[in-house]
Design an enzyme around this catalytic site. Structure first.
Site, mmCIF file in Angstrom:
data_model
loop_
_atom_site.group_PDB
_atom_site.id
_atom_site.type_symbol
_atom_site.label_atom_id
_atom_site.label_comp_id
_atom_site.label_asym_id
_atom_site.label_seq_id
_atom_site.Cartn_x
_atom_site.Cartn_y
_atom_site.Cartn_z
ATOM 1 N N HIS A 21 0.744 -1.215 0.080
ATOM 2 C CA HIS A 21 0.036 0.084 0.091
ATOM 3 C C HIS A 21 0.882 1.200 0.151
ATOM 4 O O HIS A 21 0.703 2.193 -0.668
ATOM 5 C CB HIS A 21 -0.876 -0.083 1.362
ATOM 6 C CG HIS A 21 -2.023 -1.067 1.089
ATOM 7 N ND1 HIS A 21 -3.153 -0.963 0.705
ATOM 8 C CD2 HIS A 21 -1.951 -2.531 1.254
ATOM 9 C CE1 HIS A 21 -3.974 -2.074 0.778
ATOM 10 N NE2 HIS A 21 -2.987 -3.027 1.047
ATOM 11 N N ASP A 118 -5.589 5.868 2.142
ATOM 12 C CA ASP A 118 -5.944 4.513 1.519
ATOM 13 C C ASP A 118 -7.332 4.328 1.592
ATOM 14 O O ASP A 118 -8.014 4.749 2.419
ATOM 15 C CB ASP A 118 -4.938 3.529 2.244
ATOM 16 C CG ASP A 118 -4.903 2.085 1.606
ATOM 17 O OD1 ASP A 118 -3.687 1.771 1.233
ATOM 18 O OD2 ASP A 118 -6.045 1.406 1.882
ATOM 19 N N GLN A 352 12.446 -4.858 -7.250
ATOM 20 C CA GLN A 352 11.301 -5.508 -8.012
ATOM 21 C C GLN A 352 11.268 -4.919 -9.379
ATOM 22 O O GLN A 352 11.153 -5.603 -10.526
ATOM 23 C CB GLN A 352 10.124 -5.854 -7.399
ATOM 24 C CG GLN A 352 9.202 -6.630 -8.094
ATOM 25 C CD GLN A 352 8.039 -7.244 -7.736
ATOM 26 O OE1 GLN A 352 8.494 -8.380 -6.803
ATOM 27 N NE2 GLN A 352 6.878 -7.046 -7.905
ATOM 28 N N HIS A 367 2.606 -14.077 -5.924
ATOM 29 C CA HIS A 367 1.539 -14.513 -4.968
ATOM 30 C C HIS A 367 0.201 -13.559 -5.865
ATOM 31 O O HIS A 367 -0.731 -13.387 -5.041
ATOM 32 C CB HIS A 367 1.867 -13.914 -3.752
ATOM 33 C CG HIS A 367 2.059 -12.340 -3.674
ATOM 34 N ND1 HIS A 367 2.913 -11.818 -4.532
ATOM 35 C CD2 HIS A 367 1.426 -11.597 -2.714
ATOM 36 C CE1 HIS A 367 2.932 -10.544 -4.002
ATOM 37 N NE2 HIS A 367 2.023 -10.334 -2.971
ATOM 38 N N TRP A 370 -1.420 -6.871 -5.973
ATOM 39 C CA TRP A 370 -1.851 -5.928 -7.069
ATOM 40 C C TRP A 370 -0.543 -5.017 -7.677
ATOM 41 O O TRP A 370 -0.635 -5.134 -8.834
ATOM 42 C CB TRP A 370 -3.226 -5.071 -6.570
ATOM 43 C CG TRP A 370 -3.648 -4.332 -7.897
ATOM 44 C CD1 TRP A 370 -3.684 -2.862 -8.022
ATOM 45 C CD2 TRP A 370 -3.982 -4.982 -9.096
ATOM 46 N NE1 TRP A 370 -4.093 -2.786 -9.086
ATOM 47 C CE2 TRP A 370 -4.518 -3.785 -9.907
ATOM 48 C CE3 TRP A 370 -4.292 -6.326 -9.606
ATOM 49 C CZ2 TRP A 370 -4.769 -3.930 -11.184
ATOM 50 C CZ3 TRP A 370 -4.851 -6.266 -11.075
ATOM 51 C CH2 TRP A 370 -5.030 -5.443 -11.553
ATOM 52 N N SER A 372 2.324 -6.214 -7.663
ATOM 53 C CA SER A 372 3.441 -7.075 -8.474
ATOM 54 C C SER A 372 2.572 -7.305 -9.979
ATOM 55 O O SER A 372 3.245 -7.372 -10.780
ATOM 56 C CB SER A 372 3.620 -8.359 -7.901
ATOM 57 O OG SER A 372 4.315 -8.098 -6.601
HETATM 58 C C1 UDX Z 1 -0.201 -6.325 -0.225
HETATM 59 C C2 UDX Z 1 -1.331 -7.220 -0.790
HETATM 60 O O1 UDX Z 1 -1.019 -8.477 -0.422
HETATM 61 C C3 UDX Z 1 -1.637 -7.138 -2.090
HETATM 62 O O2 UDX Z 1 -2.287 -8.061 -2.500
HETATM 63 C C4 UDX Z 1 -2.302 -5.896 -2.104
HETATM 64 O O3 UDX Z 1 -2.824 -5.596 -3.545
HETATM 65 C C5 UDX Z 1 -1.388 -4.644 -1.596
HETATM 66 O O4 UDX Z 1 -0.848 -5.007 -0.456
HETATM 67 P P1 UDX Z 1 2.066 -7.414 -0.909
HETATM 68 O O5 UDX Z 1 1.632 -8.784 -0.492
HETATM 69 O O6 UDX Z 1 3.487 -6.950 -0.562
HETATM 70 O O7 UDX Z 1 1.025 -6.260 -0.855
HETATM 71 O O8 UDX Z 1 2.154 -7.552 -2.817
HETATM 72 P P2 UDX Z 1 2.264 -6.518 -3.777
HETATM 73 O O9 UDX Z 1 0.932 -5.469 -3.887
HETATM 74 O O10 UDX Z 1 2.839 -7.162 -4.995
HETATM 75 O O11 UDX Z 1 3.377 -5.309 -3.404
HETATM 76 C C6 UDX Z 1 4.666 -5.833 -3.270
HETATM 77 C C7 UDX Z 1 5.698 -4.571 -3.731
HETATM 78 O O12 UDX Z 1 6.795 -4.637 -3.132
HETATM 79 C C8 UDX Z 1 5.655 -3.979 -5.073
HETATM 80 O O13 UDX Z 1 5.701 -2.758 -5.269
HETATM 81 C C9 UDX Z 1 6.885 -4.818 -5.150
HETATM 82 O O14 UDX Z 1 7.710 -3.891 -6.391
HETATM 83 C C10 UDX Z 1 7.725 -4.316 -3.880
HETATM 84 N N1 UDX Z 1 8.830 -5.497 -3.846
HETATM 85 C C11 UDX Z 1 8.516 -6.916 -3.477
HETATM 86 C C12 UDX Z 1 10.238 -5.106 -4.072
HETATM 87 O O15 UDX Z 1 10.467 -4.081 -4.253
HETATM 88 N N2 UDX Z 1 11.185 -5.943 -3.690
HETATM 89 C C13 UDX Z 1 10.753 -7.349 -3.453
HETATM 90 O O16 UDX Z 1 11.825 -8.315 -3.365
HETATM 91 C C14 UDX Z 1 9.481 -7.743 -3.558
#
Ligand code: UDX
Length: 474
Positions: A21, A118, A352, A367, A370, A372
């Site tokens: 978020h 948010d 990432q 996983h 959103w 990702s």
């Molecule tokens: C959570 C929820 O799980 C997700 O479904 C929701 O939409 C937002 O909040 P998260 O599980 O961390 O987030 O997944 P994601 O939404 O994919 O966010 C991860 C963020 O961390 C992405 O911006 C990604 O670029 C970043 N990241 C992840 C990194 O910079 N490095 C990493 O090694 C892993």
């Protein structure tokens, strides 16, 4: 401070204190800063300290017009229920006090002219109403999962929630067809809806938060019109005006001013060596594996993934967070580490977006968080889906059935299936189709965020129509 600075619009940004978020909202904040806004970005104290510890001090700069403030963490006890209870019960007062403090002439910053909250931190509505300023919700999940959460009352009415028993969760209940939601694809099942169905308190939290969006001034979403058109149409008929600005990462890439480039928000230290390693690999030859910031597994699941990835025969970059194993540290067998020598790179956190734009990446085992999902789509990378919780289930269904860039791995992860699906994704016929679809989506996402595209124009519109408007009263 000069009068021109004092007259700048001032947006206070309140993200849900969680990695995904925060990452999305900080991009929006940087865009607004570029458009001339003074920004106050709010962290909880522990998150502020965590980001400081995991990166260089210039990731949290003291700029004159982009400032960070903190509020206390509340009574969080490390589990998800206490996390959401704390956000609901403990944040409103310190947040209100902070906004009022910013409004005092002695604060030296322009009066707060809008709040960006948010969509799951509706406690901000009170102070916005008191001050007569817009409270714009920022929805950092997909429109399809947001629409799914909006059905929670209807699920209760239809007797689908709560499940009748624990046993329901392992039988046909989860397969029950949900083909009656206007705007949604017809292949949805109970298990594809944001899956807080069996967790009373969290279910209620999201049910109430989605309803609270009716009171927001407007809603900003990190998606683009062409991707989720029918869903957005449906949401628009219910909610205040919706402005789609996604993919935010691409929209941000289009702004020429990178003065805030070093402002980072990672909770873990990013390992940049993996980029060098990727540099020695062939185009589209590497599978990237990352389950985001929240998912936790049993060590045995990790081992199944590990052998599946290794047996696929493809080179891989696998990010294993230090806390990914529930209550323990991840332990991979020595034989596995020997087996992958020279063709696997393991690390605990990476940059990432830079990884996903790298030409050597051919697929992403994700996983389905959103962010990702949006990032993968922005760079044309097809995915293997292993959703963990919440909105990820719905994203997975759409990735596989609607957008045609995803292939799902079954709940009960087995090494044979992982290896087979990686091979399919990286070189099979279905994989080729998915790659073509991913390239098309990348094109559409890029168009939306370029000059003249829908997301680009919506940023101008939301500023003109909502965020940049004069305050109605002070
Ligand atoms: C959570 C929820 O799980 C997700 O479904 C929701 O939409 C937002 O909040 P998260 O599980 O961390 O987030 O997944 P994601 O939404 O994919 O966010 C991860 C963020 O961390 C992405 O911006 C990604 O670029 C970043 N990241 C992840 C990194 O910079 N490095 C990493 O090694 C892993």
């Amino acid at each position: 401070m000069g009068s021109s600075t004092r007259s700048k619009p001032h947006a206070v940004c309140m993200p849900l204190p969680a990695q995904g978020h925060i990452n999305a909202m900080i991009k929006l904040a940087k865009l607004l800063h570029f458009k001339g806004f003074h920004i106050t970005f709010i962290y909880t104290e522990s998150i502020y300290n965590r980001i400081l510890a995991s990166s260089s001090p210039d990731s949290l700069p003291c700029s004159t017009d982009f400032q960070f403030e903190t509020i206390p963490d509340g009574m969080m006890a490390g589990d998800m229920v206490s996390f959401f209870e704390s956000v609901r019960d403990d944040f409103a007062d310190p947040f209100g006090e902070l906004v009022k403090r910013l409004n005092e002439p002695s604060s030296g910053v322009p009066p707060v002219s809008c709040i960006i909250s948010d969509s799951f931190t509706s406690f901000t509505l009170g102070v916005a109403a008191e001050l007569g300023i817009p409270d714009v919700f920022f929805c950092s999940v997909s429109a399809c999962s947001y629409l799914g959460m909006l059905q929670y009352d209807e699920l209760i009415r239809r007797g689908l929630v709560p499940p009748e028993s624990e046993r329901d969760l392992s039988n046909s209940y989860l397969e029950t067809s949900i083909d009656w939601i206007p705007g949604m694809i017809k292949s949805m099942r109970v298990k594809d809806l944001p899956n807080f169905l069996q967790q009373d308190k969290i279910f209620k939290y999201f049910k109430d938060e989605v309803q609270s969006a009716l009171q927001a001034t407007a809603i900003i979403m990190n998606t683009f019109d062409e991707l989720e058109f029918p869903v957005l149409n449906r949401l628009s008929a219910i909610f205040p005006p919706i402005y789609t600005l996604g993919p935010l990462n691409l929209l941000y890439d289009h702004i020429p001013d990178k003065s805030l480039k070093n402002v980072r928000s990672s909770f873990w230290k990013e390992d940049h060596d993996c980029l060098k390693w990727l540099g020695d690999r062939m185009p589209q030859s590497v599978i990237y594996i990352n389950f985001g910031s929240v998912a936790v597994f049993k060590n045995q699941q990790l081992i199944e993934f590990g052998w599946g990835i290794a047996n696929s025969g493809h080179d891989f970059l696998w990010v294993i967070r230090p806390d990914i194993v529930d209550g323990d540290s991840a332990i991979l067998p020595k034989g596995f580490l020997r087996e992958i020598e020279g063709r696997g790179f393991l690390t605990s956190w990476c940059p990432q977006e830079e990884v996903l734009t790298h030409s050597s990446i051919g697929g992403f085992l994700t996983h389905c968080g959103w962010n990702s999902t949006m990032e993968s789509m922005s760079f044309g990378v097809p995915v293997l889906c292993y959703p963990y919780f919440g909105d990820q289930q719905t994203n997975c269904r759409y990735l596989c059935d609607e957008w045609g860039i995803g292939l799902e791995i079954g709940d009960d992860v087995r090494r044979e299936e992982v290896a087979e699906k990686i091979r399919e994704l990286m070189g099979g016929e279905k994989g080729k189709d998915m790659r073509r679809n991913a390239a098309k989506l990348k094109e559409n996402a890029t168009k939306a965020s370029e000059v003249g595209g829908s997301s680009f124009l919506n940023l101008e519109r939301v500023i003109k129509e909502v965020l940049g408007k004069e305050r109605s009263c002070i």
